[in-house]
Design an enzyme around this catalytic site. Sequence first.
Site, PDB file in Angstrom:
ATOM      1  N   HIS A  86       0.871  -1.177   0.000  1.00 52.50           N
ATOM      2  CA  HIS A  86       0.000   0.000   0.000  1.00 52.50           C
ATOM      3  C   HIS A  86       0.913   1.234   0.000  1.00 52.50           C
ATOM      4  CE1 HIS A  86      -2.719   2.982   1.885  1.00 52.50           C
ATOM      5  NE2 HIS A  86      -3.713   2.226   1.458  1.00 52.50           N
ATOM      6  N   ASP A 106       3.147  -4.539   7.932  1.00 53.77           N
ATOM      7  CA  ASP A 106       1.907  -3.803   7.758  1.00 53.77           C
ATOM      8  C   ASP A 106       0.778  -4.832   7.853  1.00 53.77           C
ATOM      9  OD1 ASP A 106      -0.393  -2.720   6.763  1.00 53.77           O
ATOM     10  OD2 ASP A 106       0.506  -1.871   4.952  1.00 53.77           O
ATOM     11  N   GLN A 157      -4.420  -5.331   6.759  1.00 53.25           N
ATOM     12  CA  GLN A 157      -5.401  -6.271   6.209  1.00 53.25           C
ATOM     13  C   GLN A 157      -5.336  -7.628   6.895  1.00 53.25           C
ATOM     14  OE1 GLN A 157      -7.777  -5.453   4.180  1.00 53.25           O
ATOM     15  NE2 GLN A 157      -7.034  -3.478   3.498  1.00 53.25           N
ATOM     16  N   LYS A 168     -10.673  -0.826  10.156  1.00 55.66           N
ATOM     17  CA  LYS A 168     -10.862  -1.982   9.263  1.00 55.66           C
ATOM     18  C   LYS A 168     -11.289  -3.217  10.046  1.00 55.66           C
ATOM     19  CE  LYS A 168      -7.279  -0.428   6.044  1.00 55.66           C
ATOM     20  NZ  LYS A 168      -7.983   0.068   4.863  1.00 55.66           N
ATOM     21  N   CYS A 185      -4.731   2.553  -3.724  1.00 50.90           N
ATOM     22  CA  CYS A 185      -3.492   3.043  -3.089  1.00 50.90           C
ATOM     23  C   CYS A 185      -2.358   2.043  -3.263  1.00 50.90           C
ATOM     24  CB  CYS A 185      -3.693   3.363  -1.610  1.00 50.90           C
ATOM     25  SG  CYS A 185      -4.822   4.697  -1.336  1.00 50.90           S
TER      26      CYS A 185
HETATM   27  N1  PMP Z   1      -1.773  -0.834   4.477  1.00 49.31           N
HETATM   28  C1  PMP Z   1      -2.728  -1.577   3.923  1.00 49.31           C
HETATM   29  C2  PMP Z   1      -2.398  -2.962   3.432  1.00 49.31           C
HETATM   30  C3  PMP Z   1      -4.014  -1.065   3.807  1.00 49.31           C
HETATM   31  O1  PMP Z   1      -4.987  -1.796   3.250  1.00 49.31           O
HETATM   32  C4  PMP Z   1      -4.298   0.244   4.286  1.00 49.31           C
HETATM   33  C5  PMP Z   1      -5.677   0.866   4.163  1.00 49.31           C
HETATM   34  N2  PMP Z   1      -6.277   0.677   2.924  1.00 49.31           N
HETATM   35  C6  PMP Z   1      -3.257   0.961   4.870  1.00 49.31           C
HETATM   36  C7  PMP Z   1      -2.008   0.391   4.959  1.00 49.31           C
HETATM   37  C8  PMP Z   1      -3.456   2.351   5.420  1.00 49.31           C
HETATM   38  O2  PMP Z   1      -4.314   2.322   6.501  1.00 49.31           O
HETATM   39  P1  PMP Z   1      -4.906   3.661   7.113  1.00 49.31           P
HETATM   40  O3  PMP Z   1      -5.511   4.407   5.952  1.00 49.31           O
HETATM   41  O4  PMP Z   1      -5.928   3.183   8.083  1.00 49.31           O
HETATM   42  O5  PMP Z   1      -3.790   4.399   7.741  1.00 49.31           O
END
Ligand code: PMP
Length: 416
Positions: A128, A205, A208, A231, A371
Amino acid sequence: MVQTHALDISKIRRDFPILKRDVASGVPLVYLDNAATSQRPVQVIAELTRFYRDHNANIHRGVHTLSVESTELYEGVREKVRAFINAPEAREVIFTSGTTASINLVAHGWGRKFLSAGDEVVISEIEHHSNIVPWQMLRDSLGIELKYIPMLPDGTLDMDAARELIGPRTKLLSVTAMSNALGSIVPVAELSALAKAQGAVVVVDAAQHAPHMPLDVQALGADFVAFSSHKMLGPTGVGVLWGRMELLEAMDPFMGGGDMILSVTMEQSTWADVPSKFEAGTPNIGGVVGFGAALDYLSAIGMHNVRAHELEITDYALRRLADVPGVTIFGPERAEDRGGVVSFELERIHPHDVGQVLDSYGVAIRAGHHCAQPVMAALKVPATARASFYIYNTRDEVDALASALESTNRMFGGAS
Ligand code: PMP
């Protein structure tokens, strides 16, 4: 073998009032955008209300009853997080505003202190943006090198390339445990072992991963793990950075201000102990308390059961969507190799158009680059349509998605 039991989905659905609403076109909502954010059960909404109604005060600094209660509620969630991720100590749990803030805290607090020109940071092509951009910023200011473990055509990581990339100059490895764009589950423990053999620090990270399957930070072999409350049934604006105590103690704070100091004079300041050192200012107290209710909710269901349900729904979705003319599914072939995410395209129809037509049938999916633009570049597509599942989704909702896709085909004169 862990015993799992089937979730009582209709009982779960009764806890999520939003799932009963109609969308603009007057049809019932089918919410399949859980990788972006999940919905909240009444238990979380009630806890937020209860906090603001009965206990609200600032934490850590008051001697009055409300402040003591608020502090206990807030600190109690630190212990709930510790148990949820099997961390050794509650003090190792830092509350942030989300995964993005957690990764930036590592990049600035640890990276700026311990990385220097010539050091290598290894990430992957399926990250991401929040696990790419902070490292690029650090590369540009420190002169470190940034290397990417490539993605194979099926959306998994090229482990042979990883073995070559992770070497004596690798100082930090930062990888996702599961791709938000394709659902690919990453063999984090294996990557972690490769990095550890080189003495590198490992960041995971888990944005997910944490919501969808059991998370054991010790089994992952990680030094830092980041995830977001929103999430996983909790409020927005709350996240976690777990870190090993010795690294947290060694690294610098990222933000300065109230609550993170031991003493301040006009000349200089000293830092409070971990975790306060990293929680400058008034945190999202109510949000953290609500997050506690979300963790209780998930724990009562059991994360093995959450995973088993999503595996079943994803397996069904992969088979059902493969039968829709013109659908190409991206990512790992087997449901076992992915979380509850199915990214796809419909022949000759732009994903945004697909998303809009699906909305008119009440089906909420996400269309875009998620993203994760490097993933789109590797797939050679501008965007994908993505359906993502959670504990309340049913086979009937997958059928609704498939039949809305068939209608989209008819509307655009696409494949039939
Ligand atoms: N890493 C991953 C794999 C994600 O799916 C996301 C959110 N789509 C993020 C980081 C960023 O998370 P946040 O927007 O809650 O900071």
